[in-house]
Scaffold this active site. Structure first.
Site, PDB file in Angstrom:
ATOM      1  N   ARG A   1       5.932  55.112  31.122  1.00 44.01           N
ATOM      2  CA  ARG A   1       6.154  54.962  32.565  1.00 44.01           C
ATOM      3  C   ARG A   1       5.843  56.282  33.291  1.00 44.01           C
ATOM      4  O   ARG A   1       5.504  56.291  34.466  1.00 44.01           O
ATOM      5  CB  ARG A   1       7.585  54.480  32.851  1.00 44.01           C
ATOM      6  CG  ARG A   1       7.883  54.333  34.338  1.00 44.01           C
ATOM      7  CD  ARG A   1       9.024  53.341  34.632  1.00 44.01           C
ATOM      8  NE  ARG A   1      10.181  53.569  33.812  1.00 44.01           N
ATOM      9  CZ  ARG A   1      11.081  54.548  34.001  1.00 44.01           C
ATOM     10  NH1 ARG A   1      10.937  55.380  35.004  1.00 44.01           N
ATOM     11  NH2 ARG A   1      12.112  54.696  33.194  1.00 44.01           N
TER      12      ARG A   1
ATOM     13  N   TYR B   1      -5.338  43.079  55.658  1.00 47.88           N
ATOM     14  CA  TYR B   1      -5.088  42.090  54.603  1.00 47.88           C
ATOM     15  C   TYR B   1      -3.685  41.498  54.823  1.00 47.88           C
ATOM     16  O   TYR B   1      -2.723  42.247  55.028  1.00 47.88           O
ATOM     17  CB  TYR B   1      -5.171  42.826  53.268  1.00 47.88           C
ATOM     18  CG  TYR B   1      -4.999  41.985  52.042  1.00 47.88           C
ATOM     19  CD1 TYR B   1      -5.992  41.094  51.650  1.00 47.88           C
ATOM     20  CD2 TYR B   1      -3.861  42.092  51.267  1.00 47.88           C
ATOM     21  CE1 TYR B   1      -5.839  40.335  50.504  1.00 47.88           C
ATOM     22  CE2 TYR B   1      -3.698  41.337  50.113  1.00 47.88           C
ATOM     23  CZ  TYR B   1      -4.691  40.458  49.743  1.00 47.88           C
ATOM     24  OH  TYR B   1      -4.543  39.711  48.612  1.00 47.88           O
TER      25      TYR B   1
ATOM     26  N   ASP C   1      -7.210  51.712  53.191  1.00 49.76           N
ATOM     27  CA  ASP C   1      -7.439  50.783  52.090  1.00 49.76           C
ATOM     28  C   ASP C   1      -8.958  50.640  51.953  1.00 49.76           C
ATOM     29  O   ASP C   1      -9.615  50.046  52.806  1.00 49.76           O
ATOM     30  CB  ASP C   1      -6.757  49.441  52.413  1.00 49.76           C
ATOM     31  CG  ASP C   1      -6.941  48.395  51.311  1.00 49.76           C
ATOM     32  OD1 ASP C   1      -7.921  48.499  50.546  1.00 49.76           O
ATOM     33  OD2 ASP C   1      -6.121  47.466  51.225  1.00 49.76           O
TER      34      ASP C   1
ATOM     35  N   LYS D   1     -10.503  44.187  42.488  1.00 52.51           N
ATOM     36  CA  LYS D   1     -11.745  43.760  43.132  1.00 52.51           C
ATOM     37  C   LYS D   1     -12.928  44.580  42.589  1.00 52.51           C
ATOM     38  O   LYS D   1     -13.199  44.541  41.423  1.00 52.51           O
ATOM     39  CB  LYS D   1     -11.599  43.869  44.643  1.00 52.51           C
ATOM     40  CG  LYS D   1     -10.230  43.381  45.184  1.00 52.51           C
ATOM     41  CD  LYS D   1     -10.051  41.878  45.117  1.00 52.51           C
ATOM     42  CE  LYS D   1      -8.626  41.429  45.436  1.00 52.51           C
ATOM     43  NZ  LYS D   1      -8.074  41.887  46.702  1.00 52.51           N
TER      44      LYS D   1
HETATM   45  C1  LIG Z   1      -6.759  42.048  47.232  1.00 53.43           C
HETATM   46  C2  LIG Z   1      -6.452  43.062  48.240  1.00 53.43           C
HETATM   47  C3  LIG Z   1      -5.205  43.723  48.247  1.00 53.43           C
HETATM   48  C4  LIG Z   1      -4.107  43.384  47.276  1.00 53.43           C
HETATM   49  O1  LIG Z   1      -4.463  43.688  45.977  1.00 53.43           O
HETATM   50  P1  LIG Z   1      -3.859  42.957  44.661  1.00 53.43           P
HETATM   51  O2  LIG Z   1      -4.551  43.624  43.544  1.00 53.43           O
HETATM   52  O3  LIG Z   1      -4.148  41.496  44.809  1.00 53.43           O
HETATM   53  O4  LIG Z   1      -2.388  43.214  44.689  1.00 53.43           O
HETATM   54  C5  LIG Z   1      -5.013  44.703  49.208  1.00 53.43           C
HETATM   55  N1  LIG Z   1      -5.951  45.020  50.113  1.00 53.43           N
HETATM   56  C6  LIG Z   1      -7.152  44.393  50.149  1.00 53.43           C
HETATM   57  C7  LIG Z   1      -8.161  44.783  51.167  1.00 53.43           C
HETATM   58  C8  LIG Z   1      -7.443  43.402  49.210  1.00 53.43           C
HETATM   59  O5  LIG Z   1      -8.622  42.773  49.258  1.00 53.43           O
END
Ligand SMILES: *Cc1c(COP(=O)(O)O)cnc(C)c1O
Length: 401
Positions: A61, A118, A191, A216
């Site tokens: 952790r 998001y 982000d 992603k």
């Molecule tokens: C998918 C996504 C998230 C969340 O990510 P997870 O891995 O599903 O928790 C946050 N911001 C954006 C822009 C995303 O496309």
């Protein structure tokens, strides 16, 4: 400094197995350290490792070599000149939660976030931070004049925006937002999931904290869930602490897969940009398509910002079908054979989704309409297939609209 593609392939790798194996059996790929705990030759060493006086691992952790390898690779891509560290989490949402905590969002503090965020990020802000006394406000981040007034009036502790928004692909003017947040003493959290460090490095443009859903593009194969935050002082120490204490760590197996995915990020994104540009050009000419949102389009509202802040159009596009309601859109989506009907993005596969019933389904229709997410909108995350196969699949499905 080595170039992006070289760093993507080599950064983070632990070659040499810690010097314990014979010199003739060093792995070239960092192993999956499936171990909760690490032992040392004597308790004095353990004491120094736990006290931070000597580098080493003690408990997963707190840190794990496979996870560190992935974190170092991301840091080498997002912050090539150094000065920032990366912290991996079990999901993009866990990473966003940690980033917001590291920005010291505490009772009485305010956060100003982009309206186009998001959905889960907006809900995280309102439900988790809002209910613990943080004042959460949303604003149009693409109208910098009115945003400046909101910042001066609210004096927020943090600004939150995405490098490229979903599903209309609006581009944040990160350099201007960084100036604005700096003059207000706020942290700018970007982000960069849609942008990827290959197309934009927000820290180099003045942002304070960069977050990714590594689910992603960074991993890119639709086979793991992960998140990562990159930041320099003072946020890095806070992130380290938040991760240790909230415990949303990335497992070593997922870290290993993510590190493997990261190596082909430049190849994948390059191809996805090419494929999406070809597809956007085809769709723009198609009689069943009313409008195409893609950064190569002349009428995209953020062409100038994109030219300054992104090195490519990204693999994402959205388009409005020339139809009312959802029936025609559903017929189109159901007719796809190469493109996969699913809401995620950034994979090697082309993915198509209907934002009104997926990412934006929880919004009231009036708010959806205001954000430009109509029933006739389709979003495509273009993959690395042969561009003609993607085009033929979509052309055939368009006949069903
Ligand atoms: C998918 C996504 C998230 C969340 O990510 P997870 O891995 O599903 O928790 C946050 N911001 C954006 C822009 C995303 O496309």
């Amino acid at each position: 400094m080595r170039r992006f593609e070289t760093r993507a392939v080599h950064a983070g790798e632990r070659r040499g197995g810690g010097g314990r194996e014979p010199a003739t059996s060093n792995p070239i790929s960092t192993p999956i350290y499936a171990s909760t705990t690490f032992w040392h030759p004597d308790v004095q060493t353990t004491d120094r490792v736990l006290g931070g006086e000597e580098a080493g691992y003690s408990y997963t952790r707190y840190g794990n070599p496979t996870v560190t390898a992935f974190e170092e690779a991301v840091a080498a891509l997002e912050s090539p000149r150094g000065g920032a560290r990366s912290f991996a989490f079990a999901s993009g949402m866990a990473a966003l939660h940690a980033a917001l905590l590291a920005a010291e969002l505490s009772p009485g503090g305010r956060v100003l976030a982009a309206e186009q965020l998001y959905g889960s990020t907006a809900t995280l802000l309102v439900q988790i931070f809002g209910s613990s006394g943080v004042e959460v406000r949303f604003a149009d981040f693409y109208d910098l004049k009115s945003l400046q007034r909101r910042v001066e009036e609210l004096t927020p502790r943090a600004l939150v925006v995405e490098s490229i928004s979903n599903p209309l692909l609006r581009v944040a003017d990160v350099p201007r937002l960084a100036e604005l947040s700096r003059s207000a003493g706020a942290a700018l959290i970007v982000d960069n999931t849609f942008g990827t460090p290959y197309l934009q490095r927000p820290l180099e443009l003045g942002a304070d904290i960069v977050v990714h859903s590594a689910t992603k593009y960074l991993s890119g194969h639709g086979d793991l869930t992960a998140g990562v935050v990159t930041a320099g002082p003072p946020y890095d120490a806070a992130l380290d602490q938040v991760r240790k204490l909230t415990g949303g760590i990335l497992g070593p197996f997922e870290a290993w897969l993510a590190l493997r995915g990261l190596k082909t990020l430049p190849l994948r994104v390059e191809r996805q940009c090419e494929n999406s540009t070809r597809l956007a050009g085809f769709l723009a000419e198609h009689p069943k398509v009313r409008r195409v949102n893609h950064l190569s389009m002349e009428d995209h509202p953020d062409r100038e910002v994109a030219r300054r802040t992104l090195s490519g159009p990204s693999g994402l596009l959205s388009f409005e079908l020339d139809t009312e309601g959802r029936e025609g859109v559903f017929r189109f989506l159901n007719a796809l054979e190469v493109c996969v009907r699913t809401p995620s993005l950034g994979d090697v596969y082309t993915l198509a989704t209907h934002p009104a019933t997926s990412s934006h389904r929880d919004l009231p229709p009036s708010r959806r309409e205001r954000l430009g997410v109509g029933e006739n909108l389709v979003r495509v995350s273009v993959g690395i297939e042969h561009p003609e196969d993607i085009k033929e699949d979509i052309a055939r499905a368009l006949e069903r609209v």
